[in-house]
Design a protein around this motif. Structure first.
Motif, PDB file in Angstrom:
ATOM      1  N   TYR A 268       4.207  10.960   0.992  1.00 46.45           N
ATOM      2  CA  TYR A 268       4.665  10.198  -0.186  1.00 46.45           C
ATOM      3  C   TYR A 268       3.490   9.457  -0.817  1.00 46.45           C
ATOM      4  N   TYR A 269       2.732   8.773   0.026  1.00 41.88           N
ATOM      5  CA  TYR A 269       1.668   7.910  -0.484  1.00 41.88           C
ATOM      6  C   TYR A 269       0.628   8.723  -1.263  1.00 41.88           C
ATOM      7  N   LYS A 270       0.172   9.795  -0.621  1.00 41.10           N
ATOM      8  CA  LYS A 270      -0.884  10.619  -1.200  1.00 41.10           C
ATOM      9  C   LYS A 270      -0.438  11.189  -2.552  1.00 41.10           C
ATOM     10  N   ARG A 271       0.804  11.664  -2.586  1.00 46.83           N
ATOM     11  CA  ARG A 271       1.237  12.393  -3.780  1.00 46.83           C
ATOM     12  C   ARG A 271       1.786  11.484  -4.887  1.00 46.83           C
ATOM     13  N   LEU A 272       2.068  10.236  -4.568  1.00 47.17           N
ATOM     14  CA  LEU A 272       2.507   9.304  -5.618  1.00 47.17           C
ATOM     15  C   LEU A 272       1.362   8.410  -6.096  1.00 47.17           C
ATOM     16  N   LYS A 273       0.205   8.563  -5.452  1.00 45.03           N
ATOM     17  CA  LYS A 273      -0.937   7.694  -5.756  1.00 45.03           C
ATOM     18  C   LYS A 273      -1.349   7.774  -7.224  1.00 45.03           C
ATOM     19  N   THR A 274      -1.234   8.973  -7.824  1.00 45.06           N
ATOM     20  CA  THR A 274      -1.646   9.099  -9.229  1.00 45.06           C
ATOM     21  C   THR A 274      -0.828   8.165 -10.127  1.00 45.06           C
ATOM     22  N   LEU A 275       0.455   7.979  -9.776  1.00 35.51           N
ATOM     23  CA  LEU A 275       1.287   7.072 -10.588  1.00 35.51           C
ATOM     24  C   LEU A 275       0.790   5.637 -10.470  1.00 35.51           C
ATOM     25  N   GLU A 276       0.307   5.290  -9.278  1.00 35.68           N
ATOM     26  CA  GLU A 276      -0.254   3.949  -9.114  1.00 35.68           C
ATOM     27  C   GLU A 276      -1.575   3.846  -9.879  1.00 35.68           C
ATOM     28  N   ASP A 277      -2.393   4.890  -9.770  1.00 35.60           N
ATOM     29  CA  ASP A 277      -3.675   4.880 -10.480  1.00 35.60           C
ATOM     30  C   ASP A 277      -3.466   4.780 -12.000  1.00 35.60           C
ATOM     31  N   ASN A 278      -2.362   5.355 -12.478  1.00 37.62           N
ATOM     32  CA  ASN A 278      -2.038   5.264 -13.913  1.00 37.62           C
ATOM     33  C   ASN A 278      -1.344   3.957 -14.262  1.00 37.62           C
ATOM     34  N   ASN A 279      -1.220   3.084 -13.250  1.00 36.78           N
ATOM     35  CA  ASN A 279      -0.610   1.778 -13.489  1.00 36.78           C
ATOM     36  C   ASN A 279       0.878   1.865 -13.852  1.00 36.78           C
ATOM     37  N   GLN A 280       1.552   2.897 -13.338  1.00 33.03           N
ATOM     38  CA  GLN A 280       2.984   3.047 -13.664  1.00 33.03           C
ATOM     39  C   GLN A 280       3.893   2.477 -12.587  1.00 33.03           C
ATOM     40  N   ILE A 281       3.462   2.567 -11.343  1.00 34.97           N
ATOM     41  CA  ILE A 281       4.215   1.959 -10.243  1.00 34.97           C
ATOM     42  C   ILE A 281       3.207   1.332  -9.282  1.00 34.97           C
ATOM     43  N   LYS A 282       3.724   0.597  -8.299  1.00 31.43           N
ATOM     44  CA  LYS A 282       2.857   0.141  -7.204  1.00 31.43           C
ATOM     45  C   LYS A 282       3.364   0.724  -5.905  1.00 31.43           C
ATOM     46  N   LEU A 283       2.423   0.989  -5.003  1.00 23.35           N
ATOM     47  CA  LEU A 283       2.756   1.543  -3.689  1.00 23.35           C
ATOM     48  C   LEU A 283       2.624   0.438  -2.631  1.00 23.35           C
ATOM     49  N   PRO A 284       3.176   0.662  -1.440  1.00 23.45           N
ATOM     50  CA  PRO A 284       3.118  -0.379  -0.409  1.00 23.45           C
ATOM     51  C   PRO A 284       1.680  -0.740  -0.036  1.00 23.45           C
ATOM     52  N   LEU A 285       1.497  -2.016   0.270  1.00 27.91           N
ATOM     53  CA  LEU A 285       0.184  -2.507   0.688  1.00 27.91           C
ATOM     54  C   LEU A 285       0.219  -2.735   2.202  1.00 27.91           C
ATOM     55  N   ILE A 286      -0.741  -2.157   2.898  1.00 30.59           N
ATOM     56  CA  ILE A 286      -0.839  -2.404   4.345  1.00 30.59           C
ATOM     57  C   ILE A 286      -2.093  -3.235   4.582  1.00 30.59           C
ATOM     58  N   PRO A 287      -1.945  -4.517   4.913  1.00 32.73           N
ATOM     59  CA  PRO A 287      -3.131  -5.356   5.114  1.00 32.73           C
ATOM     60  C   PRO A 287      -4.018  -4.798   6.237  1.00 32.73           C
ATOM     61  N   ASP A 288      -5.286  -5.174   6.249  1.00 28.17           N
ATOM     62  CA  ASP A 288      -6.235  -4.664   7.256  1.00 28.17           C
ATOM     63  C   ASP A 288      -5.791  -4.959   8.686  1.00 28.17           C
ATOM     64  N   TYR A 289      -5.096  -6.084   8.873  1.00 23.67           N
ATOM     65  CA  TYR A 289      -4.693  -6.454  10.239  1.00 23.67           C
ATOM     66  C   TYR A 289      -3.447  -5.696  10.712  1.00 23.67           C
ATOM     67  N   ALA A 290      -2.829  -4.918   9.812  1.00 24.75           N
ATOM     68  CA  ALA A 290      -1.552  -4.276  10.155  1.00 24.75           C
ATOM     69  C   ALA A 290      -1.711  -2.770  10.320  1.00 24.75           C
ATOM     70  N   SER A 291      -0.808  -2.173  11.099  1.00 24.28           N
ATOM     71  CA  SER A 291      -0.756  -0.714  11.196  1.00 24.28           C
ATOM     72  C   SER A 291       0.470  -0.229  10.428  1.00 24.28           C
ATOM     73  N   ASN A 292       0.638   1.079  10.353  1.00 29.02           N
ATOM     74  CA  ASN A 292       1.772   1.641   9.645  1.00 29.02           C
ATOM     75  C   ASN A 292       2.597   2.458  10.636  1.00 29.02           C
ATOM     76  N   ASN A 293       3.867   2.084  10.849  1.00 29.35           N
ATOM     77  CA  ASN A 293       4.699   2.830  11.802  1.00 29.35           C
ATOM     78  C   ASN A 293       5.649   3.801  11.106  1.00 29.35           C
ATOM     79  N   GLY A 294       5.428   4.051   9.813  1.00 29.18           N
ATOM     80  CA  GLY A 294       6.262   5.022   9.109  1.00 29.18           C
ATOM     81  C   GLY A 294       7.733   4.667   9.144  1.00 29.18           C
TER      82      GLY A 294
END
Ligand SMILES: *Cc1c(COP(=O)(O)O)cnc(C)c1O
Length: 382
Positions: A268-294
């Motif tokens: 999801y993240y990889k393929r929706l990134k272009t929408l974020e880059d185009n400033n149309q949506i925002k994607l989840p932010l994972i701070p440096d201290y956190a991991s991602n458990n999907g």
């Protein structure tokens, strides 16, 4: 239809249920419950684990263990599930709601200190979407003011926090007490189900008693006392062996489940990134201290109206995407007894966050269909 969530069977869940039934003992704390306890204590180095019938029940146990009584204050994020607050309100606590970060739904650790008063007893960080709250800051505040920390780790199985000295610890192992959920919407499921994790051993004995209706039955079964009776407050918080058997069937495949879920999330993240880059949506932010458990994948729409339109647009193709919490500080129950307060970041996530279908068995084709549909929606709005 692509549902938002779909429960799944991955291993020996049904076989283990049959074994439990055939064993002649299906009430709580039998072989499968012990296997689950052992699994969690080994894998995550939790000091002590007790399965419960839900995360809500584990939170209620935590409130009793912290001796919450009338007038005590408990700091809870406003952007969370009702149980994070309700469990403490049941014991008479006054709930003090904290705001989220601007760019992350978790409790803003820098906004907690100003909420602490002499009545404050507990802070409840909720690891939204399985992404860690800033536990180092929160534990420092707890130390400074002598407070308990109860992690609501309902969504946070197999997720980690990295301290500034490089130590990496599983979520649920940092606060004094932590609670997890195995509800069918979580990563590891047993229909309904939960777990209390006790990191401060001073709670060990009392937690067993509270979970067994306020009796010392657990000690009796171990032969430590020769009769058992009513010794404290409590309720019936232990799950039957049928639930534990199902859960153990899932735990044997935890790594596989986690690997798959993280890859769904990354896709999801990889393929929706272009929408974020185009400033149309925002994607989840994972701070440096956190991991991602999907655990969950969400996008942030530009406005409430846009989110409504996108939900409808997806629904036309039988894709079920859903918003999430409604700020608890604006809930009917809270406003019955409290003055209105404004928490703008919590409101922002209430109005803008949209969760996409996410379950173990979702296929690449289904994800592609969802992603393409979202892209089509935004193509029309360039
Ligand atoms: C799911 C959830 C709960 C409740 O879990 P149950 O097991 O259904 O009681 C509590 N808090 C959070 C943050 C949750 O996501």
């Amino acid at each position: 239809m692509i549902p938002f969530n779909k429960p799944f069977i991955i291993g020996k869940e049904n076989q283990y249920i049959t074994e439990a039934v055939n064993s002649g003992k299906i009430s709580g704390d039998g072989t499968f419950t012990k296997k689950c306890h052992h699994f969690f204590e080994e894998r995550y180095n939790f000091q002590k684990v007790l399965l419960t019938t839900s995360c809500t029940d584990a939170l209620e146990m935590a409130a009793i263990l912290c001796d919450i009584s009338e007038g005590d204050e408990v700091i809870v994020p406003s952007y969370t599930f009702v149980s994070s607050a309700n469990a403490f309100a049941l014991r008479g606590a006054k709930i003090i709601f904290a705001d989220s970060y601007e760019d992350n739904p978790n409790i803003n650790a820098d906004a907690i200190e100003e909420l602490i008063t002499p009545q404050t007893k507990v802070i409840v960080p909720v690891h939204y979407a399985g992404v860690a709250c800033d536990m180092e800051k929160i534990m420092q505040l707890a130390d400074k003011y002598g407070l308990y920390v109860v992690e609501d780790a309902a969504q946070a199985i197999d997720s980690y926090y990295t301290f500034s000295n490089g130590d990496r610890k599983p979520l649920g192992s940092i606060g004094h007490l932590s609670t997890f959920s195995f509800h069918e919407t979580k990563n590891i499921i047993s229909g309904e189900g939960g777990m209390l994790v006790i990191n401060d051993p001073k709670f060990n004995t009392r937690a067993e008693i509270i979970r067994e209706k306020g009796t010392n039955r657990s000690a009796f079964f171990r032969g430590e006392v020769n009769k058992y009776g009513w010794v404290d407050l409590g309720s019936s918080y232990l799950p039957s062996e049928i639930i534990s058997a199902f859960l153990y069937g899932q735990l044997e495949h935890l790594e596989e489940i986690q690997k798959k879920r993280v890859s769904i999330w990354n896709n999801y993240y990889k393929r929706l990134k272009t929408l974020e880059d185009n400033n149309q949506i925002k994607l989840p932010l994972i701070p440096d201290y956190a991991s991602n458990n999907g655990h969950m994948f969400y996008i942030l729409c530009k406005s409430y109206d846009e989110r409504c339109e996108l939900i409808e647009f997806l629904k036309e193709k039988n894709i079920h995407a859903v918003f999430h919490y409604l700020s608890l500080n604006k809930s009917d129950y809270f406003l019955k007894n409290n003055l209105k307060i404004d928490l703008k970041n919590s409101d922002f996530f209430t109005d803008h966050l949209l969760r996409l279908p996410f379950y173990y068995e979702i296929s690449e084709e289904e994800q592609t269909k969802i992603i393409n549909r979202i892209k089509l929606f935004y193509d029309d709005r360039k």
